[in-house]
Enzyme design. Structure first.
Site, short mmCIF file in Angstrom:
data_model
loop_
_atom_site.label_atom_id
_atom_site.label_comp_id
_atom_site.label_asym_id
_atom_site.label_seq_id
_atom_site.Cartn_x
_atom_site.Cartn_y
_atom_site.Cartn_z
N LYS A 1 15.81 21.93 -11.00
CA LYS A 1 14.99 20.81 -10.99
C LYS A 1 16.08 19.78 -11.81
CE LYS A 1 11.34 19.47 -10.54
NZ LYS A 1 10.08 20.03 -11.24
N HIS B 1 0.89 -1.21 0.02
CA HIS B 1 0.05 0.04 -0.08
C HIS B 1 0.97 1.26 0.11
CE1 HIS B 1 -3.11 -2.78 1.31
NE2 HIS B 1 -2.16 -3.27 2.08
N SER C 1 14.42 21.57 -15.94
CA SER C 1 13.34 22.35 -16.21
C SER C 1 13.68 23.84 -16.76
CB SER C 1 12.47 22.79 -15.01
OG SER C 1 11.67 23.94 -14.99
N GLU D 1 9.49 8.68 -16.70
CA GLU D 1 8.22 9.18 -16.73
C GLU D 1 7.37 8.58 -17.97
OE1 GLU D 1 7.22 13.28 -14.83
OE2 GLU D 1 9.16 13.11 -15.29
#
Ligand code: ARG
Length: 479
Positions: free
Chosen positions: A294, A167, A288, A301
């Site tokens: 970043k 979980h 970024s 992804e």
């Protein structure tokens, strides 16, 4: 009469134009054409044509000279295409017609003999099978490379502990290597699935003709041998209209992507500041455009995101094939784009993954620290009581109260003194302190397939032995 003559003359460009009086509508021609995407089958189409020409020679439909001329012509067409001298246009319709057209331009009317005893229906089925056999081997090789990388990572970090999750809550400590090998097992099944379904791709449909078979004496076994197929299709109707093998491939691909998306997701989580378990190399990260600090895991992804298009491809082909009457229907031309896209997507993602993993930094300290904070030894404390005669339910309850006590007093299980332990149960002795240590928790799980170092090393040994075998089996059969 005069008018009709003119109309017939107006439709000369198509190889099938015999019964047609007027040219196709331009938009209709564009919609009908598959050349825009099936051109990439050209080398398979030519290989298939060479084999078919040899079969025609055996059937005495071509003489030796004609055969030699056709083979030479096809080689020249292949060279023209490879070197970019052919511009494919929608009036060529598809790669099968384009190759024939180019061949006829080179060797004259003899080019038209090549299609004897063959239909584009069996030809396209052949081409996709030839294509897919090669691509499956390529994907299998990439999967093996990924599995090797996972095994190496597991071995290199054999003493690294991390929280195992259920979980997405810290559950029990596991070895980082055990976690890597869990993915190894998924990709192993993926490899096996591909090699298994390849058996059903490895069947030669030429000779099925348009649907009913061929009236010529075509030696199908000879064609299969020339093209490196293990068998020939048993039923001509099925031979031209079966696309199960594409569905099988796409569902195996969907599973591979599902596994990659789960792995991608973990890499994304682990590389976040919140987890900090790993750091991706700069060469596999992106920045970024606005936030200078970043460092983004875009490739992980995209591995996750590209899963969508592969699932889409599977649903596309299942839907295209649903309720199609036998045998060939033009709907089936829609099989190629999802198939090509899936092959390209898999090759790309699987191509990037191993190097991204190999170059990432594994932050041992962060992982170890995370195992201390989450009361990961709680199950071990309950097992301690249970193995000394306390019913597990009761042991679970007592340990639950200990965790509540720790939370209230801002302690970890490792901080608990013996007196504190004994306040909950007289069964606890000095060795409980050792028992709840992360390393002891891991070491206790010696069961086959468990996370103890011993068990993981047994797993690893098997993995290393496996990696020696399939690598050889997956070498493409070039004929
Ligand atoms: N381009 C077609 C396809 O990809 C080839 C087969 C065409 N057959 C036909 N009878 N029109 O499916």
């Amino acid at each position: 009469m005069k008018k009709k003559d003119k109309e017939i003359k107006a439709a000369p460009s198509k190889l099938w134009a015999g019964r047609f009086a007027v040219e196709a509508d331009k938009l209709a021609e564009e919609m009908n054409a598959s050349i825009g995407f099936d051109w990439r089958l050209f080398s398979h189409d030519i290989r298939g044509s060479v084999a078919h020409a040899k079969v025609l020679r055996r059937a005495k439909i071509l003489n030796a000279k004609e055969l030699a001329k056709i083979i030479k012509g096809l080689a020249a067409v292949e060279k023209d295409i490879t070197e970019g001298r052919i511009i494919f246009t929608s009036d060529m319709e598809d790669i099968h017609m384009a190759v024939e057209q180019c061949l006829t331009k080179k060797i004259g009317a003899l080019g038209g003999k090549l299609h004897t005893g063959r239909s584009r229906n069996d030809q396209v089925a052949l081409d996709i099978r030839l294509f897919l056999k090669v691509e499956i081997d390529g994907i299998v090789r990439l999967l093996i490379k990924l599995r090797k990388t996972l095994a190496t990572l597991a071995k290199k970090n054999i003493d690294v502990v991390m929280p195992g999750y259920t979980h997405l809550q810290r559950a029990q400590p596991v070895l980082f290597g055990h976690h890597m090998l869990a993915y190894y097992q998924m990709f192993k099944r993926d490899t096996e699935r591909l090699l298994d379904l390849k058996k059903r791709v490895d069947v030669m449909p030429l000779g099925s003709g348009a649907l009913a078979g061929s009236p010529y004496k075509l030696d199908r076994a000879y064609a299969a041998k020339l093209l490196g197929f293990a068998a020939v299709t048993e039923n001509s109707l099925d031979g031209v209209s079966d696309r199960d093998f594409i569905v099988e491939f796409l569902s195996a691909a969907a599973l591979i992507m599902m596994h990659l998306s789960r792995f991608g997701e973990e890499i994304i989580l682990w590389s976040s500041m919140e987890f900090g378990f790993i750091e991706l190399s700069d060469s596999f990260s992106t920045g970024s455009s606005i936030m200078p600090q970043k460092k983004n895991p875009d490739l992980a992804e995209l591995a996750r995101g590209k899963t969508g298009r592969v699932y889409g491809a599977l649903i596309t082909i299942l839907t295209v094939m649903k309720a199609l009457p036998l045998a060939y229907n033009k709907d089936m031309q829609e099989d190629k784009e999802p198939l090509f896209d899936t092959v390209d997507t898999l090759s790309q993602v699987l191509g990037v993954m191993p190097e991204m993993l190999r170059t990432m930094k594994v932050n041992k300290k962060k992982m170890r620290a995370a195992t201390v904070e989450g009361f990961l030894g709680a199950t071990d404390a309950a097992d301690y009581l249970a193995s000394r005669g306390v019913p597990f339910r009761e042991a679970h309850h007592i340990t639950g109260s200990i965790v509540a006590y720790c939370i209230e007093n801002e302690k970890t299980l490792e901080d608990m003194t013996l007196t504190e332990w004994q306040g909950f149960s007289g069964i606890f002795k000095e060795d409980i302190k050792e028992t709840v240590l992360v390393e002891s928790s891991v070491a206790a799980r010696k069961v086959a397939g468990g996370t103890s170092k011993e068990a993981v090393l047994v797993q690893l040994k098997k993995v290393e032995a496996e990696l020696k075998k399939p690598m050889r089996a997956a070498k493409p059969k070039r004929v």
